[in-house]
Structure formats: structure tokens, C-alpha cells
Design a protein around this motif. Structure first.
Motif, PDB file in Angstrom:
ATOM      1  N   GLN A   1       0.826  -1.211   0.000  1.00  0.00           N
ATOM      2  CA  GLN A   1       0.000   0.000   0.000  1.00  0.00           C
ATOM      3  C   GLN A   1       0.863   1.266   0.000  1.00  0.00           C
ATOM      4  O   GLN A   1       0.517   2.274  -0.626  1.00  0.00           O
ATOM      5  CB  GLN A   1      -0.915  -0.015   1.221  1.00  0.00           C
ATOM      6  CG  GLN A   1      -1.991  -1.086   1.165  1.00  0.00           C
ATOM      7  CD  GLN A   1      -2.838  -1.116   2.410  1.00  0.00           C
ATOM      8  OE1 GLN A   1      -2.527  -0.433   3.380  1.00  0.00           O
ATOM      9  NE2 GLN A   1      -3.908  -1.917   2.375  1.00  0.00           N
TER      10      GLN A   1
ATOM     11  N   LYS B   1       1.969   1.931  -3.462  1.00  0.00           N
ATOM     12  CA  LYS B   1       0.893   2.498  -4.276  1.00  0.00           C
ATOM     13  C   LYS B   1       0.791   4.009  -4.051  1.00  0.00           C
ATOM     14  O   LYS B   1       0.681   4.790  -5.008  1.00  0.00           O
ATOM     15  CB  LYS B   1      -0.447   1.834  -3.914  1.00  0.00           C
ATOM     16  CG  LYS B   1      -0.554   0.384  -4.332  1.00  0.00           C
ATOM     17  CD  LYS B   1      -1.908  -0.153  -3.914  1.00  0.00           C
ATOM     18  CE  LYS B   1      -2.009  -1.632  -4.201  1.00  0.00           C
ATOM     19  NZ  LYS B   1      -3.303  -2.183  -3.774  1.00  0.00           N
TER      20      LYS B   1
ATOM     21  N   SER C   1      -8.296  -6.003  -0.252  1.00  0.00           N
ATOM     22  CA  SER C   1      -7.382  -6.362  -1.333  1.00  0.00           C
ATOM     23  C   SER C   1      -8.117  -7.036  -2.469  1.00  0.00           C
ATOM     24  O   SER C   1      -7.833  -6.805  -3.643  1.00  0.00           O
ATOM     25  CB  SER C   1      -6.291  -7.295  -0.787  1.00  0.00           C
ATOM     26  OG  SER C   1      -5.448  -7.718  -1.805  1.00  0.00           O
TER      27      SER C   1
ATOM     28  N   GLN D   1      -9.937  -4.449  -4.468  1.00  0.00           N
ATOM     29  CA  GLN D   1      -9.023  -3.672  -5.312  1.00  0.00           C
ATOM     30  C   GLN D   1      -8.740  -4.402  -6.618  1.00  0.00           C
ATOM     31  O   GLN D   1      -8.685  -3.804  -7.689  1.00  0.00           O
ATOM     32  CB  GLN D   1      -7.725  -3.412  -4.549  1.00  0.00           C
ATOM     33  CG  GLN D   1      -7.877  -2.406  -3.413  1.00  0.00           C
ATOM     34  CD  GLN D   1      -6.598  -2.259  -2.618  1.00  0.00           C
ATOM     35  OE1 GLN D   1      -5.640  -2.991  -2.840  1.00  0.00           O
ATOM     36  NE2 GLN D   1      -6.596  -1.307  -1.699  1.00  0.00           N
TER      37      GLN D   1
END
Length: 741
Positions: free
Chosen positions: A37, A40, A134, A137
């Protein structure tokens, strides 16, 4: 400082290490999620695009089109702005939760367990939310890619010249697959795969989060439908319900020709879409599909050709041979697996769905029989594997015999090909399905119960380590029910033992132990762990005999005695059953003068408890004598070649002669006199051969080898038992013929 309790010490010895390892795994997994994360967020701040190849391709196309007189630069820039999607390369694979079919209820309420419950981690709920986040996503990225495909499809109508140009110069830009965007994140996911699997196992043991599972399934269905829409646009089909193409036999024949000649994946994809329509043809809810089926003959043809040819296409592209079909790792590790994984999963889902809906036995038989070729592919998807096992168990327990057989063949193959822990679910599922289906026993259900018990015996021979754990657990469960019935002595605890389910379980374990602990089998293959269960199982059966020795439950006692005799004959284990049989001679039902009756003879094979109107009647008394004579013959025939047979029959001869002396029933006395005669003849036969023996009882090896080469049928008692068995079989066939007429 106070001393630790016994339970605390036991927990520290057995569970503490596992809890610490589990928490380390959870912490490691959370750190990996936080690290991804962070990457990202860092990439989004720098304004970087992950899918650089797609951006470069569009930029190159822009430069090429600038030199073309027929196209404008503004059109290309507009296309780029419309298709500029942020696609993250940290697209994580969906966590594959095994659908644990361990939902069978086992009556363990009375078990006094000393195990301490495993301490649950306080962060389990947060971990489940992270897993779901997750997963969402990934689905979001897939939807974005599908949106890109939709926009490119709209380009064909808005700007045909530019679309043709892209088709000629860069076809990959238009015809790309969703799996291309998933392959980049595979390397990152491999490191955390073991942690994820460990967390999935913990979630299954704790029951899982039903809300999260249902939400994941809904999102998966949305993605499947979006993929189908994209496939329609690739095929040039309009997805409006009014314009969906009607499936015809010519279309199917064309696809089959392409599959058989070139193993075409494109034609296979279309067949899979069509098969999905066939699987959902009876659904009430409105769904969007690639085709529609209006002709029953087309439906039948489609189901037949899909199940017959599609598995061969998968085998061809993944190079699956007969030697590799028992190992799912050879499929999952193949270099082409990622390219066909989605297609395989879609087809397996459709087969699974149609099996859940069907009830017609002929169609079920064909589909399950052809689906045997798909078992190695089900082993590659843990969730589908559990669902498939559950459906097979349902048909194995309720369908006709031919469907039961093919369903069990699939279950057995699934237990062999699936990863090792899965065989425990197969053993448990088979046993619990057998227990549920043997609750009601009659002359009509006994054949199917015997078929299921034989199937259970077969699957318990695949892995002796797993079979021992399962058999120990359920034999212990029988012992717990028996102990509760002896201690509490209530009607509820008594009925928990004296019922058909309990007796059929005793007969099943007797067959399992007799089959895999057989003397000849052990001599050739060696000893196995199941032999350790012979003694506790025998103790359970003897406890059932002693629980209520009244004459009304003589049929139940005969069932238990026959199960132990069968175990003795196969394993060579001595179990002292004679005292429990001699007690029947002293019962009031045998000694009291019975009243005449015109009732039909009681069938002891389908009764555990004699009806009250049979008690103290000549019909019931005669039936007990016949059963007792037969059981005594079978018991002593097990030792007809033993060197100690003359001494073994002394108590039996004494008890029988004493009963004959006190009894005035000529017909019954004649049966027992013939039994005594055969026992004494066999005793003299053994004494004649024992005269030439030059060793004593202490030489156990020579004692076991006594008359080993002599056949049982050559002895007086063995020949008489064989004659009685043949007469009983002829009588049984005659009764079945009369019932059929």
C-alpha cells in the motif's frame, strides 16, 4: 507464586508454539500488505503510470497517424484521454478460500474433552477486512480494464478508419486479455501465498465471515458477467436481450470441428459461454448471456459435446497425460496454465451449477461420468474442489445405484488427486453421508446401504494414516455414546446406542478393519496402523451386548456378534463371544413354554427389536434358535483348524447338552444335537492330526503353522457350515423372488 494448572501446562506443551507461529504469520502478512500500500501511495504521488507499455503504444500510434492524411491528431488525443486508466501492477490475486464442506453435524455434545480452545488473535477481524479490501481492489482493476475494452469497442462505430488502422498495425492494443494485467503481480504474491493459505485455514476453522464470503461471490459474479460481455464484443455480437443470437446445431458443429482439428481455444471459449447458458437455462432471475437456447435438441447436443470434447482441449494445451492426472501440481505449474485458467474455472463452475440443479438420474449419470476427466482441474481450485465434493456426496447418498457408483468414482479420484489434507474431508464426508442415509433400514434400503458401506471401505484404504485418525475419532464417538448410556441410564442415552445408525456404524468399522487387517494382506503388505483399533472396537461391541441383554433385543445382539465374528475370521484375532451366546440359553424366552402363533417368521436382518406381539411365541422362539445355531456354527468354524479346538468346544458342548436335557421342544433340540455332533466330529479330527505333533504350546510359531495347508472345507465342521450357507442363500433368493412377484 502459584503453580500452573494442569490445563495451562497442557496448553503450553501442545498449543502455545502453534499460537506464536500463527501470530508471526499474521504480522508478516500485515507488513507485506502495508508495504504494497505504501508503494501504491508513493507511485500515485509521483504521477507514474504502471502500464507504461500501453501508454507507449498509444503514443507511437499518435506519431504514425500524424503522417496519415485520412486521420487527425485530435482524434487520437481524444482516444488517449478517454482510455487513460490507472492500472496498478500490485493487483493481488484473490485469496482462494477452501470451501470447507466440514458442515456435517456430529453428535459430540456429551464428549468430555480436555482440549483447551485455541486463543483467537485480536486482529483477526482486521485481517479479514484487509483481505476483502485487497480482493475488492483487484476486482476494481479488472472492471477498469473491462471498461477500456468497452471504450475500444465503441471506437469501431465512432471512428472506423482509426479502428482499422489499429487492427492492422497494433492488434494487441485492441485484443488484449485481462490475465495480462494479472501476471505482473504474481511474483509479489508468491512470497505471501503461504501466509494467506494459513490465514484461510484459520478462517475456515472459525466458521469464516458469511457476509464477506457472500460479498466476494457477488463481486465474482459481476466480473464473470463483465468478461462475458467483453467476449461478446470480441465476437461482434450485440449484448441486448433482443439481439442475442439463438444457438443452433450448425454453430455447435462448426466449433466442434475447430476443436477437434486444431484444438482452438477461441472455439472452446464460445462453447464454454454456450454451456454456461445451458447450465442456467432454468433460472428465474434475468441474466445476460452470450446466447439463448430455444431448441431442446440443441441443449442436449451442447451438453454432450461440451463434456466430451472440452476436457480434451484442456489436456492438449496443458499436456496432461494419464500418468500426470493424479497430480494437480503438474497442471497448476504448467507454463500455459495462466492463459487458460479463467476458461477452465468458468467451465468447472458451469458443470458444478448444472449438477446442483439436475434430479433426473440418466442425465446425472452421464454428466458425472464424463466429469471424471475434470477432477484433476477441480483439484487446482480449492473452493470449487470443496463444492464439487459436496455435490458428489449429495448424489452418492440419494440417487440411484448407477449414479451412486459414478459419484463415488469421482470422490475417490478427487481424494487421490487433491492435495493431501483434502482426503480428510473426503473420509469425513463419506462417513457422515453414510450415517445420515442409514437412519431408516428396511428390506428395500438394505442393498443401497450395503453399497455405500462397501464404497466407504474402499476409500478408507487409500491412506492408512488419515484413515486411522478418522476411524479412531468415530470409534471413540461410539464409545462415548455407550459410556453415557451406561452412566446416565435414560431413554435418550439408551436410544442413542440402540438404533440403526449405531449398528450400521459398527458393521462398517468391522468391514474396514477386517479388510485392511486381514492376515493374508498383512503378511504381504506389512502391518498398518488400523490394527491398533481392533481391541477398542471389540470392547465397544461387547459393551453394546451387555447394555441390555433382554430377549426383546436379541436381534440387535446377533448383528453385533456377526460383525465381531467377521472380524475374527479375517484377522485371526480371538474374541471371547461364547459366554454372551450361552446367556441366551438361560433366558426366559428360551426356557418358557411358548404360546402358538400364526405370525410370519421374524426377519432378523431388518429388525433390532422384536415387536411385542412376537414375544413368548413359538415363532420368535424358533427364530432365536435358528439364529443362535447359525452364529455358534460361524463362531466355532473360525477355529476349526486350531490346534486347541478340542479344548475350546468343551464349554459349548456342556451348555448345549444341558439345555437339551432341560428342554422338551423336539424340533429345537434336534437342531442343537446336530450342532453338538459336528463340534465333536471336528474335535476328533483335530485330535487325530495332533497326535503326530512333537512340540508344545510354548512354540507359538509351530502352533500357528498347524494345519495351515489344510482347507477349512475339508474339516467336518467347515463342510457343514458351507452347506448351511448355501441353503440360506437359496432361501434368501426364493424370498426375493416371491416379493418381486
Amino acid at each position: 507464586m502459584a503453580k500452573n494448572r494442569k490445563a495451562t501446562k497442557k496448553f503450553e506443551k501442545k498449543k502455545l508454539k502453534q499460537i506464536i507461529e500463527k501470530r508471526h504469520k499474521v504480522q508478516k502478512f500485515k507488513k507485506s500488505v502495508e508495504r504494497r500500500q505504501f508503494k501504491k501511495r508513493l507511485s500515485s504521488k509521483n504521477g507514474k503510470k504502471v502500464d507504461t507499455d500501453l501508454s507507449k503504444t498509444i503514443k507511437t500510434d499518435q506519431q504514425l497517424v500524424n503522417s496519415d492524411d485520412g486521420l487527425t491528431k485530435e482524434g487520437i488525443v481524444g482516444l488517449k484521454e478517454k482510455n487513460d486508466l490507472e492500472i496498478s501492477d500490485s493487483n493481488e490475486e484473490s485469496l482462494k478460500e477452501e470451501d470447507d464442506i466440514d458442515n456435517f453435524q456430529i453428535d459430540d455434545e456429551n464428549e468430555e474433552s480436555e482440549e483447551i480452545d485455541v486463543i483467537k488473535d485480536d486482529n483477526d477481524d482486521d485481517d479479514d477486512q484487509n483481505n476483502l479490501k485487497s480482493h475488492k481492489q483487484k476486482l476494481s482493476v479488472q472492471k477498469d480494464v473491462l471498461k477500456l475494452k468497452k471504450q475500444i469497442g465503441e471506437l469501431k462505430d465512432r471512428d472506423p478508419k482509426f479502428y482499422e488502422y489499429l487492427m492492422e498495425n497494433d492488434q494487441e492494443l485492441i485484443e488484449f486479455d485481462i490475465s495480462d494485467f494479472e501476471s505482473n503481480s504474481e511474483k509479489d504474491d508468491i512470497d505471501d501465498e503461504n501466509d494467506i493459505e494459513g490465514m484461510n485455514t484459520d478462517n475456515e476453522e472459525s466458521g469464516g465471515d458469511d457476509k464477506s464470503n457472500s460479498e466476494n461471490e457477488d463481486l465474482d459474479m459481476d466480473i464473470d458477467r463483465e468478461e462475458e460481455k467483453a467476449a461478446l464484443r470480441e465476437s461482434g455480437l450485440d449484448h441486448d436481450n433482443e439481439n442475442i443470437r439463438d444457438l443452433t446445431s450448425e454453430m455447435i458443429d462448426k466449433w466442434i470441428l475447430a476443436i477437434t482439428e486444431s484444438k482452438s481455444l477461441r472455439s472452446t471459449h464460445r462453447l464454454v459461454l454456450a454451456f454456461r447458458v445451458a447450465a442456467h437455462i432454468n433460472d428465474d432471475d434475468e441474466q445476460s448471456f452470450a446466447y439463448k437456447i430455444s431448441n431442446p435438441s440443441v441443449f442436449n447436443n451442447l451438453v454432450i459435446v461440451c463434456l466430451k470434447y472440452i476436457p480434451d482441449v484442456f489436456d492438449h494445451h496443458l499436456n496432461v497425460k494419464d500418468s500426470d492426472s493424479k497430480n494437480s501440481n503438474s497442471i497448476c505449474t504448467h507454463r500455459k496454465w495462466k492463459s487458460v485458467q479463467t476458461l477452465v474455472k468458468s467451465f468447472l463452475n458451469s458443470v458444478l451449477y448444472i449438477l446442483k440443479q439436475l434430479t433426473e438420474n440418466d442425465t446425472l449419470y452421464f454428466i458425472i461420468k464424463e466429469a471424471e476427466k475434470l477432477v484433476p482441474y477441480y483439484s487446482c481450485f480449492p473452493k470449487l474442489m470443496g463444492q464439487y465434493l459436496k455435490v458428489l456426496l449429495q448424489h452418492w447418498g440419494t440417487a440411484e445405484d448407477k449414479v451412486r457408483v459414478v459419484a463415488f468414482i469421482n470422490i475417490r479420484k478427487l481424494a487421490i488427486t487433491a492435495p493431501p489434507p483434502f482426503i480428510d474431508l473426503c473420509l469425513k464426508g463419506v462417513y457422515m453421508t453414510f450415517v445420515r442415509c442409514c437412519k431408516e433400514t428396511s428390506i428395500y434400503t438394505i442393498p443401497s446401504i450395503n453399497l455405500m458401506s462397501n464404497c466407504a471401505v474402499e476409500i478408507y484404504g487409500l491412506d492408512f494414516k488419515s484413515s486411522y485418525q478418522s476411524a479412531f475419532r468415530y470409534i471413540r464417538q461410539l464409545a462415548i455414546h455407550l459410556r453415557n448410556s451406561m452412566n446416565i441410564k435414560s431413554e435418550e442415552t439408551f436410544n442413542a446406542v440402540y438404533n440403526w445408525q449405531y449398528i450400521h456404524c459398527i458393521e462398517l468399522w468391522s468391514k474396514v478393519l477386517a479388510t485392511y487387517c486381514d492376515e493374508q494382506r498383512v503378511a504381504t503388505t506389512g502391518q498398518n496402523s488400523l490394527q491398533e483399533l481392533i481391541y477398542p472396537f471389540s470392547q465397544v461391541c461387547i459393551g453394546v451386548l451387555r447394555l441390555n441383554p433382554s430377549a426383546q433385543y436379541f436381534p440387535l445382539q446377533f448383528h453385533c456378534v456377526r460383525a465381531l465374528i467377521h472380524l475374527m475370521q479375517k484377522t485371526g484375532t480371538f474374541i471371547p463371544l461364547a459366554p454372551y451366546l450361552f446367556e441366551m440359553f438361560h433366558s426366559t424366552e428360551m426356557r418358557r413354554n411358548a404360546k402358538p402363533s400364526t405370525l410370519k417368521p421374524l426377519d432378523f436382518t431388518i429388525h433390532l427389536k422384536a415387536p411385542k406381539n412376537y414375544l413368548r411365541t413359538t415363532v420368535y422362539q424358533g427364530g432365536i434358535c435358528e439364529e443362535l445355531t447359525e452364529v455358534l456354527l460361524e463362531y466355532y468354524a473360525s477355529f476349526c483348524l486350531s490346534i486347541a479346538f478340542p479344548e475350546l468346544i468343551i464349554p459349548a458342548v456342556f451348555q448345549i447338552k444341558r439345555f437339551i436335557k432341560d428342554s422338551k421342544k423336539l424340533k429345537i433340540n434336534k437342531q442343537f444335537q446336530q450342532l453338538v455332533q459336528k463340534l465333536e466330529e471336528n474335535g476328533k479330527f483335530i485330535e487325530q492330526h495332533r497326535q503326530h505333533v512333537d512340540y508344545g504350546p510354548g512354540d507359538t510359531q509351530k502352533v500357528k503353522s498347524f494345519l495351515r495347508d489344510v482347507s477349512m472345507d475339508s474339516t467336518p465342521l467347515g463342510a457343514y457350515v458351507k452347506t448351511c450357507r448355501n441353503l440360506k442363500e437359496q432361501r434368501r433368493k426364493l424370498m426375493e423372488t416371491e416379493k418381486d412377484n
